[in-house]
Design an enzyme around this catalytic site. Structure first.
Site, PDB file in Angstrom:
ATOM      1  CE1 TYR A 145     -20.380  -7.963  21.866  1.00 10.77           C
ATOM      2  CE2 TYR A 145     -21.215  -8.621  19.731  1.00 10.77           C
ATOM      3  CZ  TYR A 145     -20.461  -8.861  20.850  1.00 10.77           C
ATOM      4  OH  TYR A 145     -19.705 -10.114  20.924  1.00 10.77           O
ATOM      5  CG  ASP A 240     -20.551  -2.329  13.852  1.00 11.48           C
ATOM      6  OD1 ASP A 240     -20.742  -2.849  12.683  1.00 11.48           O
ATOM      7  OD2 ASP A 240     -20.039  -2.982  14.733  1.00 11.48           O
ATOM      8  CE  LYS A 268     -24.859  -9.500  13.114  1.00  4.95           C
ATOM      9  NZ  LYS A 268     -24.558 -10.691  13.861  1.00  4.95           N
TER      10      LYS A 268
HETATM   11  N1  HOZ Z   1     -24.044 -11.365  19.980  1.00  7.31           N
HETATM   12  C1  HOZ Z   1     -24.254 -11.947  18.652  1.00  7.31           C
HETATM   13  C2  HOZ Z   1     -25.470 -10.952  17.943  1.00  7.31           C
HETATM   14  N2  HOZ Z   1     -25.483  -9.754  18.384  1.00  7.31           N
HETATM   15  C3  HOZ Z   1     -25.155 -13.467  18.676  1.00  7.31           C
HETATM   16  C4  HOZ Z   1     -24.513 -14.121  17.930  1.00  7.31           C
HETATM   17  C5  HOZ Z   1     -24.857 -15.752  18.196  1.00  7.31           C
HETATM   18  O1  HOZ Z   1     -25.013 -16.016  19.486  1.00  7.31           O
HETATM   19  O2  HOZ Z   1     -24.880 -16.532  17.511  1.00  7.31           O
END
Ligand code: HOZ
Length: 429
Positions: A145, A240, A268
């Site tokens: 992702y 990534d 992050k």
């Molecule tokens: N898709 C995000 C982590 N891989 C989640 C982000 C969130 O819900 O804060």
């Protein structure tokens, strides 16, 4: 039973404003059932909900909180920066200060640009790779992702996999016709794609350790193989490191596995918990960006002074305490991950643990998990039950089998004990 009355009331209220009551889908707990607690505050290794319940936090805001919540030097840096103004929309010295630290940790990032999220970082890196090479096709991997940009929502992991949406509605087929989604850890598939489309593939984008299909490490030689195939075929390698950057080591997965990308994406931890991302790499590639070159990319909040300050405080701390931080993260995470696996073994529950440093996943399957297809074989009912029981036992896991768990330096022996105790209850009977 813990009372969650206040959280449930807040959820009902939130549903009046937000689809599913949330601002990001996985937070709604649809994949695991039960009620999402509403966070009142967070400190160190703990989250406290609106009903006064305390939880050991094992998802760390999905990765950023490597130093634990409300870490005093980071809080102080944000406070100080806020006093000087929240946003300028103009250049300031903090941007180069953070960039200097990033380059020190990631030597392959010769030049970079700050953005506000990992999604933006990956989307911009792809545009740049296409602009630089003059090619259209992009290789990504199933279960990886890279944010929710249209072109990347093909067989994606994270919330897309969690909710069983293989490709999002609203993304025209024309938008993803140049996205090739191949199985992770399968070099032969990449080789065939290059053979089928000579001089058409702009780049490969890869999570060097997958975190968005649960944690899946690269097979030995896999990342080096991707590097070689990109070089041989004139394509760029985009690594990534939104999840892995500063987490697996100061220099991320590329340092751990010894692979040199053309472009790297970060997020992050980079922003110390504030919205921040970056993409960067070879200077000759980055210089194709506007205003020097024809690839456009921009952002009002890019290089935001609060995010820069939080990032600087976080990364300076990591640099100053490198050995202590990464060895503690390794040993505490190992105790948690292997300890619970042992509890599962004793309880006769099939479980496979994948862990790299302080990111890990407990898959409810007896088979090794080396790609998305294997991750999908894990028993999601069993994971959901485990999640609800762990929450009841005071441990908050990522609410999806397709998300990695994260540990911070605020986690120590007493948190290990609390997790193991909760797991004994959760896996019994
Ligand atoms: N898709 C995000 C982590 N891989 C989640 C982000 C969130 O819900 O804060």
């Amino acid at each position: 039973m813990r009372s969650m009355a206040k959280s449930q009331e807040l959820q009902a209220s939130a549903e009046r404003f937000f689809p599913g009551g949330v601002n990001s889908p996985v937070r709604a707990f649809r994949a695991v059932g039960g009620h999402p607690p509403f966070v009142a505050r967070a400190e160190g290794a703990y989250l406290f909900d609106a009903d006064g319940n305390r939880y050991v936090d094992l998802f760390g805001s999905w990765g950023p909180m490597i130093l634990g919540h409300a870490f005093p030097p980071v809080v102080e840096a944000i406070r100080e920066a806020a006093g000087r103004g929240a946003s300028f929309g103009a250049s300031h010295a903090g941007e180069a200060s953070l960039a200097e630290l990033v380059r020190r940790c990631f030597p392959a990032v010769e030049k970079m640009r700050f953005v506000s999220s990992g999604t933006e970082a990956c989307m911009s890196a792809i545009r740049l790779a296409r602009g630089f090479t003059g090619r259209n096709f992009v290789i990504k991997f199933e279960g990886c992702y890279h944010g929710h940009a249209d072109a990347l929502l093909v067989k994606a992991g994270s919330g897309v996999a969690t909710l069983g949406i293989p490709g999002s509605a609203g993304v025209p087929a024309e938008t993803v016709m140049h996205t090739l989604a191949l199985p992770y850890n399968d070099l032969a598939a990449v080789e065939s794609a290059f053979m089928a489309r000579p001089r058409e593939i702009a780049c490969i984008i890869v999570e060097p350790v997958v975190g968005n299909a649960g944690t899946i490490p690269p097979a030995p030689g896999y990342l080096q193989g991707l590097r070689r195939l990109c070089t041989e075929n004139g394509a760029l390698l985009i690594v990534d490191e939104v999840m892995t950057g500063f987490r697996l080591s100061l220099g991320g997965a590329q340092q751990v596995y010894g692979v040199t990308p053309d472009l790297t994406t970060l997020g992050k931890i980079l922003g110390g918990g504030l919205p921040c991302g970056a993409f960067g790499g070879r200077a000759d590639v980055m210089d194709v960006l506007a205003p020097l070159g024809p690839v456009y990319q921009a952002g009002t909040l890019s290089g935001n002074p609060l995010a820069m300050a939080a990032g600087i405080a976080t990364i300076e701390y990591l640099i100053g305490h490198e050995t202590a931080v990464y060895s503690q993260l390794e040993s505490v995470t190992r105790s948690i991950a292997e300890g619970v696996e042992q509890v599962a073994r004793e309880a006769g529950v099939p479980m496979t643990t994948n862990r790299v440093g302080s990111m890990f996943t407990w898959f409810f399957t007896g088979e090794p998990v080396t790609d998305f297809a294997f991750a999908s074989k894990s028993d999601s009912e069993a994971f959901g039950r485990f999640h609800r029981r762990m929450l009841e036992g005071g441990v908050w896991l990522p609410p999806s089998q397709y998300e990695a768990a994260f540990v911070s330096v605020a986690h120590g022996p007493s948190e290990v004990e609390m997790v193991l105790n909760a797991a004994r209850g959760a896996l019994a009977g």
